[in-house]
Scaffold this active site. Sequence first.
Site, mmCIF file in Angstrom:
data_model
loop_
_atom_site.group_PDB
_atom_site.id
_atom_site.type_symbol
_atom_site.label_atom_id
_atom_site.label_comp_id
_atom_site.label_asym_id
_atom_site.label_seq_id
_atom_site.Cartn_x
_atom_site.Cartn_y
_atom_site.Cartn_z
ATOM 1 N N ASP A 98 27.660 20.037 -33.996
ATOM 2 C CA ASP A 98 29.091 19.772 -33.873
ATOM 3 C C ASP A 98 29.748 20.135 -35.207
ATOM 4 O O ASP A 98 29.291 19.683 -36.273
ATOM 5 C CB ASP A 98 29.325 18.286 -33.557
ATOM 6 C CG ASP A 98 30.540 18.073 -32.656
ATOM 7 O OD1 ASP A 98 30.425 17.292 -31.685
ATOM 8 O OD2 ASP A 98 31.581 18.695 -32.937
ATOM 9 N N ASP A 206 34.986 21.177 -33.085
ATOM 10 C CA ASP A 206 35.888 20.063 -32.812
ATOM 11 C C ASP A 206 37.349 20.466 -33.047
ATOM 12 O O ASP A 206 37.682 20.977 -34.118
ATOM 13 C CB ASP A 206 35.515 18.927 -33.781
ATOM 14 C CG ASP A 206 36.168 17.610 -33.438
ATOM 15 O OD1 ASP A 206 35.814 17.031 -32.398
ATOM 16 O OD2 ASP A 206 37.029 17.157 -34.207
ATOM 17 N N GLU A 264 36.478 23.247 -28.880
ATOM 18 C CA GLU A 264 37.180 22.168 -28.183
ATOM 19 C C GLU A 264 38.662 22.386 -28.425
ATOM 20 O O GLU A 264 39.108 22.391 -29.581
ATOM 21 C CB GLU A 264 36.759 20.783 -28.687
ATOM 22 C CG GLU A 264 37.409 19.676 -27.871
ATOM 23 C CD GLU A 264 37.528 18.364 -28.610
ATOM 24 O OE1 GLU A 264 37.625 18.373 -29.844
ATOM 25 O OE2 GLU A 264 37.534 17.319 -27.941
ATOM 26 N N HIS A 337 31.632 12.495 -24.757
ATOM 27 C CA HIS A 337 31.719 11.219 -25.486
ATOM 28 C C HIS A 337 33.142 10.700 -25.589
ATOM 29 O O HIS A 337 33.381 9.614 -26.115
ATOM 30 C CB HIS A 337 31.106 11.418 -26.872
ATOM 31 C CG HIS A 337 31.864 12.410 -27.670
ATOM 32 N ND1 HIS A 337 31.873 13.763 -27.377
ATOM 33 C CD2 HIS A 337 32.685 12.256 -28.716
ATOM 34 C CE1 HIS A 337 32.657 14.384 -28.225
ATOM 35 N NE2 HIS A 337 33.167 13.493 -29.058
ATOM 36 N N ASP A 338 34.098 11.516 -25.102
ATOM 37 C CA ASP A 338 35.512 11.112 -25.137
ATOM 38 C C ASP A 338 36.047 10.736 -23.758
ATOM 39 O O ASP A 338 37.224 10.357 -23.649
ATOM 40 C CB ASP A 338 36.386 12.271 -25.648
ATOM 41 C CG ASP A 338 36.155 12.604 -27.095
ATOM 42 O OD1 ASP A 338 36.353 13.770 -27.476
ATOM 43 O OD2 ASP A 338 35.752 11.694 -27.856
#
Length: 566
Positions: A98, A206, A264, A337-338
Site C-alpha cells: 500500500d 492510496d 484508489e 477495509h473502508d
Amino acid sequence: MTDDWWKSAVVYQVYPRSFQDSDGDGIGDLRGILSRLDHLAWLGVDVIWLSPIYASPHADNGYDISDYEAIDPAFGTLDDFDALLTAVHARGMKLVMDLVVNHTSDEHPWFLESRASRHSAKRDWYWWRPPRDGFEPGAPGAEPTNWRAFFSGPTWAFDEESGEYFLHLFHPKQPDLNWENPEVRQAVYAMMNRWLDRGVDGFRMDVINLISKVLPLRDGEPLPGGLGNGFPLYACGPRNHEFLQEMHREVFAGREGRFLTVGETPGATVDDAVLFTDPARAEVDMVFQFEHVDVDHGPLGKFDPQPLDLVRLKAIFARWQAGLAERGWNSLYWDNHDQPRVVSRFGDDRDHWAASAKALAAVLHLMRGTPYVYQGEEIGMTNAGFASVDEYRDVESLGAYDELREIDVPEQRILDGMSAMSRDNARTPVQWDASPHAGFTTGTPWLRATPNHTWLNAEAQREDPDSVASFYRALIAMRHDEPVVAHGDFTMLLPEHPQVFAYRRVLDGTVLTVVANISGEEVIAHVDVAHGALVLHNLGTEATPYPAGAGEIPLGPWGARIYLAR
Ligand code: TEU
C-alpha cells in the site's frame, strides 16, 4: 509473463492488523500472515495486497506513515517482511504494498523538519498557509480555505509555533504532502524504487487522485454546517496525470512488466479512469472507483444508508464495463477495509446468508476486470453488530458521530448508520475457527471478533464443497481456466429488472451467461441461454432448473445460475 497478466489475476487484500496475530498481543502481524498463506494458496488468489505495515502512530490504523522504509514493530521486522515475501513468491503469488503518499504522519521526520521553522528546507514539502486575511491566528474561520475533511472538521490545523496552518484532507495527524514540489516527488519515487528492488510486485496507491490541488487554493461551495466542499478543487486535479506519468517513468518504465499498480481514486468518473488506466498513457493499470459503494449513501452521507436500488447499481456497473471496454481496465470489488461487509450491506445476513454471499460473489467476479477479495469476504463474514459508540475504533466513524450529533441527528439513527456502514465492520478479526477470538489471537484482540465466528469460520468451510469459501475458490478458478471471464466482452441483460442481475460475456464464440436473483423472493428471469449450454453453477435455488434454452430461468431467493456455451 505478459504485461497485462493481471487481467486474469485475482487479488486478495490483507488488513494486517486484523488478519492473524502470531505473538499474542492482539494485533495481527507479518508472521501471522505467513502462517495463513496456505489458506490463500487454497483459495487460488494470485496477488496479495498488504494494507500499510510501515512505522506509524496508527492515528488512522497505519494510513499515517512515519517511516516508509521501516516495518512497524506491531507488525514485525524487515526480516519478517523478507520471509513473508519469499514465501509468497515460493507459492507463485505476488505481493503488492500500500503506497500512502498523498500524506504522511505528522510524526514523519519530513513533517517534523517542515514544521520546525517557516524557513526549514522542508517547509514547502507540505501545504503551509497564514491565517485567512482579517482573522486572528487560530480563531474559527481563520483556516486558509473552508474545506471539510474526510474525517469531519476543517482540513487545516493551526501550528502555534509558526503561526501558520497546515493542510490535512484526512486526520490532523495526516498532513498532505505538497506534490507541486519536485523534491517531494523524487523522494517518493526513490522510496518506491527501493521497495521494488527488494522484490515487491507493485503498489495500491492510496487516494492517488488527490495529490494535485487546484492552485491557488480557494474555498469550495458551502456545505451544511459551515464548511465547504473542497473535493472538486483537489480530486483528479490539473497535474494528477502528469505526476502519475512521471512516477511511471521514474519507477516502472525501466523494469520488466511484472508489476500491478492500482490507484484508489475516490470520486473518479469513467472518463477519469480511461485516462488513468489507458496503457498508452503509462499511468496505472487500474483504479478503484467508488460509484457502486456510494450508491446507498443517504442525504446525511455514508452513515445514512438507504435500501439498495439494484437498477441503479447495475447501471453503474454497466457504465464502467462499457467505459473501459476498449481502453483501460476495471477493478472489481465489494469489500475492503473502508467498506461494510457486502453480505450485510447488499445481501441478507439473516435468512439467506450463504445464498446471498454467493450470488453477490458470482455477479462481481464474472464481470470484466480484476477482482479483489477482501480478507474474510471469501467466507461470507458479516458486519460486526456494534451497538454502542464505545465499541468503535475507526477515526472516520467517530468523527461522523460527533459531527452528526452536532447537527442534532438523533443518536440512535447515527448508531444504526454506524452499525451498518462503519469501516470497523471490515476490521474485526478474520474468523479462522470457532475457538475464542476466532483463532485470530491467543491474547485480547484490539477489536472484538464477531460472535457468529462460532459457526461462520474458514475451518468450517474449507472441506465443504457447498460453502461460500468453496464457491469463491471456484469463481477464482473460472477466471484462470476460462478466457471468456478475463477477456470476453460484456452485455448487461434485463437492466431495468429490480431483482435480477444478469449479463452475458462473449469471447471467440464462447458465451458465459450469469443470472442472479438479488432478492429474497422467487423470480423468473427471462433470459435466453443457448440450448445445451452447460450449467456451471446452479446456486441456492429451490425452483426446478428449466433446461437451458427455455427462455426463462426460475430462481429461488438469492438463486444464481452460471451457464457456459461454446
Ligand atoms: O481511503 C480514502 C477514502 O476516500 C476514504 O475516506 C473512504 O472514502 C472512506 O473511508 C469510505 O467511506 C483511503 C484509505 O483506504 C483509508 O483507509 C484511509 O483512511 C484514507 O485513504 C486516508 O489515508
